[in-house]
Design an enzyme around this catalytic site. Structure first.
Site, mmCIF file in Angstrom:
data_model
loop_
_atom_site.group_PDB
_atom_site.id
_atom_site.type_symbol
_atom_site.label_atom_id
_atom_site.label_comp_id
_atom_site.label_asym_id
_atom_site.label_seq_id
_atom_site.Cartn_x
_atom_site.Cartn_y
_atom_site.Cartn_z
ATOM 1 N N ASN A 164 -24.691 -52.488 52.267
ATOM 2 C CA ASN A 164 -25.756 -51.280 51.253
ATOM 3 C C ASN A 164 -25.467 -50.120 51.836
ATOM 4 O O ASN A 164 -26.057 -49.753 52.618
ATOM 5 C CB ASN A 164 -26.910 -52.017 50.871
ATOM 6 C CG ASN A 164 -27.002 -53.619 50.546
ATOM 7 O OD1 ASN A 164 -27.026 -54.152 52.326
ATOM 8 N ND2 ASN A 164 -27.169 -53.905 49.626
ATOM 9 N N GLU A 190 -25.357 -60.006 50.725
ATOM 10 C CA GLU A 190 -26.709 -60.275 49.901
ATOM 11 C C GLU A 190 -26.440 -61.719 49.463
ATOM 12 O O GLU A 190 -26.453 -62.036 48.238
ATOM 13 C CB GLU A 190 -27.159 -58.994 49.517
ATOM 14 C CG GLU A 190 -26.346 -58.619 47.864
ATOM 15 C CD GLU A 190 -26.855 -57.547 47.958
ATOM 16 O OE1 GLU A 190 -27.361 -57.367 46.563
ATOM 17 O OE2 GLU A 190 -26.908 -56.599 48.944
ATOM 18 N N HIS A 227 -21.994 -49.865 43.566
ATOM 19 C CA HIS A 227 -21.434 -49.337 44.827
ATOM 20 C C HIS A 227 -20.595 -48.432 45.392
ATOM 21 O O HIS A 227 -19.579 -48.046 45.873
ATOM 22 C CB HIS A 227 -22.107 -50.086 45.812
ATOM 23 C CG HIS A 227 -22.947 -50.953 46.426
ATOM 24 N ND1 HIS A 227 -23.162 -51.801 47.967
ATOM 25 C CD2 HIS A 227 -24.293 -50.439 46.203
ATOM 26 C CE1 HIS A 227 -23.777 -52.805 47.677
ATOM 27 N NE2 HIS A 227 -25.022 -51.897 46.941
HETATM 28 P P1 FDA Z 1 -27.330 -41.452 43.066
HETATM 29 O O1 FDA Z 1 -26.592 -42.568 41.700
HETATM 30 O O2 FDA Z 1 -28.580 -42.416 43.041
HETATM 31 O O3 FDA Z 1 -28.304 -40.202 42.207
HETATM 32 C C1 FDA Z 1 -27.649 -39.188 41.140
HETATM 33 C C2 FDA Z 1 -29.039 -38.842 40.798
HETATM 34 O O4 FDA Z 1 -28.072 -37.126 40.049
HETATM 35 C C3 FDA Z 1 -29.021 -39.406 39.134
HETATM 36 O O5 FDA Z 1 -30.611 -39.784 39.795
HETATM 37 C C4 FDA Z 1 -28.594 -39.026 37.780
HETATM 38 O O6 FDA Z 1 -28.980 -39.401 37.005
HETATM 39 C C5 FDA Z 1 -28.434 -37.399 38.219
HETATM 40 N N1 FDA Z 1 -27.137 -36.781 38.130
HETATM 41 C C6 FDA Z 1 -26.009 -37.523 37.554
HETATM 42 N N2 FDA Z 1 -25.153 -36.361 37.536
HETATM 43 C C7 FDA Z 1 -26.271 -35.129 36.843
HETATM 44 C C8 FDA Z 1 -25.691 -34.310 35.984
HETATM 45 N N3 FDA Z 1 -24.232 -33.562 35.700
HETATM 46 N N4 FDA Z 1 -26.586 -33.284 35.623
HETATM 47 C C9 FDA Z 1 -27.789 -33.293 36.447
HETATM 48 N N5 FDA Z 1 -28.401 -35.066 37.416
HETATM 49 C C10 FDA Z 1 -26.972 -35.714 37.402
HETATM 50 N N6 FDA Z 1 -28.049 -49.210 48.208
HETATM 51 C C11 FDA Z 1 -28.816 -50.208 49.055
HETATM 52 O O7 FDA Z 1 -28.924 -48.860 49.862
HETATM 53 N N7 FDA Z 1 -29.438 -50.801 48.647
HETATM 54 C C12 FDA Z 1 -29.585 -51.646 47.548
HETATM 55 O O8 FDA Z 1 -30.151 -52.162 47.047
HETATM 56 C C13 FDA Z 1 -29.273 -51.492 46.437
HETATM 57 N N8 FDA Z 1 -29.151 -52.018 45.314
HETATM 58 C C14 FDA Z 1 -28.170 -51.765 44.254
HETATM 59 C C15 FDA Z 1 -28.777 -51.786 43.275
HETATM 60 C C16 FDA Z 1 -28.650 -51.789 41.732
HETATM 61 C C17 FDA Z 1 -28.626 -52.099 40.409
HETATM 62 C C18 FDA Z 1 -27.409 -50.019 41.959
HETATM 63 C C19 FDA Z 1 -27.417 -50.209 40.314
HETATM 64 C C20 FDA Z 1 -27.368 -49.761 42.828
HETATM 65 C C21 FDA Z 1 -28.074 -50.176 44.290
HETATM 66 N N9 FDA Z 1 -27.474 -49.534 45.134
HETATM 67 C C22 FDA Z 1 -28.321 -49.744 46.552
HETATM 68 C C23 FDA Z 1 -26.969 -48.084 45.424
HETATM 69 C C24 FDA Z 1 -27.765 -46.938 45.406
HETATM 70 O O9 FDA Z 1 -28.578 -47.114 44.768
HETATM 71 C C25 FDA Z 1 -26.505 -45.934 45.759
HETATM 72 O O10 FDA Z 1 -25.510 -46.482 46.482
HETATM 73 C C26 FDA Z 1 -27.389 -44.796 45.796
HETATM 74 O O11 FDA Z 1 -28.138 -44.374 44.895
HETATM 75 C C27 FDA Z 1 -26.461 -43.610 45.742
HETATM 76 O O12 FDA Z 1 -27.644 -42.888 45.617
HETATM 77 P P2 FDA Z 1 -26.773 -40.585 45.383
HETATM 78 O O13 FDA Z 1 -27.204 -39.985 46.599
HETATM 79 O O14 FDA Z 1 -25.170 -40.985 45.512
HETATM 80 O O15 FDA Z 1 -26.623 -40.624 44.049
#
Ligand code: FDA
Length: 501
Positions: A479, A356, A441
């Site tokens: 992504n 990207e 990721h």
């Molecule tokens: P996700 O991580 O989204 O959600 C998990 C949630 O559970 C969080 O809100 C967390 O606080 C909560 N949690 C965790 N443990 C817990 C507990 N014990 N009790 C209660 N709550 C808890 N992807 C993409 O496709 N395009 C993009 O442009 C980008 N860009 C990007 C930039 C940046 C800076 C980051 C950090 C990530 C990306 N990504 C991305 C990746 C994408 O955001 C990521 O793959 C997904 O959010 C993952 O989704 P999940 O459903 O797995 O969990």
């Protein structure tokens, strides 16, 4: 403290969790979502919900004393990160030896902080990583459903050619084309119509005000505005914030009992609650969900969990790098924080890469091109329990990331050769040109068809399900959030039909 009960509990509010909760709510199942982060809907005294990337404050990060941006330095200077007060901020960076993992914290999980790129994986690669999933069904039904509900939209190609804020992408496209490479537009869940109006100053700027990684104040269709708003709209779903699930046990009657810690935004513990559920869905993300189950197995709370729990974790091959352009190729002082283009070299026989074209929204001309390369790296990490600290750690050696660097180098050496340009060596705190010590990721840990059955049912534990990125075996080639959402849509449809109804 009284005991709460909900027929269904969903842990987390990210992509997998949000899609699951919407479908449960729509099917009439009372559903409680537990989120350790905050609800980001209220402006601070400065009038913004999220801080800007160039002037971060306590809202930027999850309980840190200093921000930890991925780009650590500029011209080797420590000018990017700032001291902050520890607080329940929106971006977390978790450190595990040689690897650190960025995740979003708050209602919407990663959707609050990410770059909004909404990419459907190549079908041939999806079939390679998850061969037991019916790809025809995924591409006919669940990917379109996920994209529609996420609010995916495409950039106006004519505007892309003329706007100021994607000059950086046009410069990187030219450099790639000079090397005979293919570029492609990347769809987004950031509203491109809004972005157009930002450039002409008709609306408050967000993507064009360097907002990314610490949240967007406008324009982004984060999950709180899409799936979660729809889930709440069913009237069957409730969300409790600043509620962290600490422990999962199973009761003699087969229901699950959660130990949940409620805090305030400063981290003070307000209560420790017991919450029961008949159906329990893990949507805490790859690190969050996997950690909960590894700990439950190792502490004897869920002793029947198998050895596949905690295996198969990958970085999606992430590597970040920068190139220095010639003085006659400025990348622009106005850069959209939301990427809109990628270099597609996934068909390279030795080193598949989807890179990207990332912004470097410093607000000044830098002549730098930044990239986040997604590579095909077969190395996998694993999670283990450490009884001394009662915590779960991810095990990943720096050497396991070498394959990702080799792939990125193969591609960008070609681009540099064709353009007579060089790498930037001032961006990652020392003189390294490739940064592979973090990932955006995180994927895997509870892999579909291994730790779970082919619909995310955890082996050995009826009514316990995995819904998030931990199902995906370490790589999607693009992504990941569209893949995570589509898989969650597929799984929950089957589970509602066969287990719940
Ligand atoms: P996700 O991580 O989204 O959600 C998990 C949630 O559970 C969080 O809100 C967390 O606080 C909560 N949690 C965790 N443990 C817990 C507990 N014990 N009790 C209660 N709550 C808890 N992807 C993409 O496709 N395009 C993009 O442009 C980008 N860009 C990007 C930039 C940046 C800076 C980051 C950090 C990530 C990306 N990504 C991305 C990746 C994408 O955001 C990521 O793959 C997904 O959010 C993952 O989704 P999940 O459903 O797995 O969990």
């Amino acid at each position: 403290e009284g005991r709460d009960y909900s027929e269904a509990v969903v842990i987390g509010t990210g992509y997998g969790a949000a899609a699951t909760a919407l479908r449960l709510g729509a099917a009439g199942v009372p559903t409680l979502m537990l989120e350790m982060g905050q609800l980001w809907d209220t402006a601070s005294s400065d009038g913004t919900i999220f801080p800007s990337m160039l002037n971060p404050d306590k809202r930027s990060m999850w309980f840190k004393t200093r921000t930890e941006a991925p780009l650590a330095t500029f011209l080797w200077l420590d000018v990017i990160n700032k001291d902050i007060t520890p607080y329940a901020g929106v971006l977390d960076r978790m450190h595990f030896g040689d690897m650190s993992v960025f995740v979003g914290r708050g209602v919407g999980g990663g959707s609050l902080v990410n770059g909004a790129m909404a990419v459907t994986p190549k079908r041939s690669y999806f079939e390679e990583i998850l061969p037991e999933v019916n790809a025809a069904e995924m591409y006919d039904v669940y990917f379109p459903r996920a994209n529609a509900n996420l609010g995916k939209n495409d950039i106006d190609p004519a505007w892309f050619e003329t706007c100021d804020c994607y000059q950086y992408a046009r410069v990187s496209r030219k450099a790639a084309q000079n090397a005979g490479l293919t570029t492609t537009f990347v769809p987004s869940v950031y509203d491109f119509t809004y972005m157009k109006q930002e450039e002409t100053n008709q609306v408050p700027r967000s993507a064009l005000a360097s907002e990314v990684i610490y949240g967007n104040n406008h324009g982004k269709r984060s999950l709180d505005k899409t799936y979660l708003a729809a889930a709440l709209g069913t009237g069957m779903v409730t969300i409790k914030t600043l509620h962290e699930v600490r422990e999962i046990t199973r009761q003699p009657d087969g229901t699950y009992l959660l130990t949940v810690r409620q805090t305030d935004a400063e981290g003070n513990v307000l209560a420790t609650k017991q919450i029961g559920a008949k159906y329990l869905f893990l949507g805490a993300g790859s690190i969050g969900s996997t950690s909960l189950l590894v700990r439950a197995r190792e502490t004897g709370k869920l002793p029947l969990l198998g050895s596949e729990v905690g295996q198969g974790w990958g970085t999606n091959g992430n590597v970040m790098l920068g190139r220095a352009n010639h003085i006659w190729d400025p990348t622009g002082s106005l850069q959209s924080g939301m990427p809109a283009m990628g270099i597609d070299a996934w068909n390279d026989p030795a080193y598949p890469v989807f890179a990207e074209i990332a912004p470097l929204p410093a607000g000044i001309e830098t002549w730098a091109s930044l990239y986040l390369a997604i590579t095909k790296n077969p190395e996998r990490g694993y999670f283990a329990y450490d009884s001394a600290t009662d915590s779960v750690t991810l095990h990943w050696d720096l050497a396991q990331g070498q394959r990702s660097i080799d792939a990125a180098k193969n591609l960008f050496d070609k681009i540099n050769a064709a353009n007579v340009t060089v790498y930037r060596s001032d961006l990652f705190s020392d003189t390294r040109t490739f940064e592979n010590r973090f990932t955006y990721h995180p994927l895997g840990g509870l892999v579909l068809g291994k730790a779970t059955d082919l619909y995310g049912r955890v082996n050995g534990y009826p009514n316990l399900y995995v819904t998030d990125g931990s199902l995906i075996p370490g790589s999607t080639g693009v992504n990941p959030f569209v893949t995570i959402t589509a898989l969650a849509e597929r799984n929950i449809e089957h589970i509602i039909a066969t287990d719940i109804r």
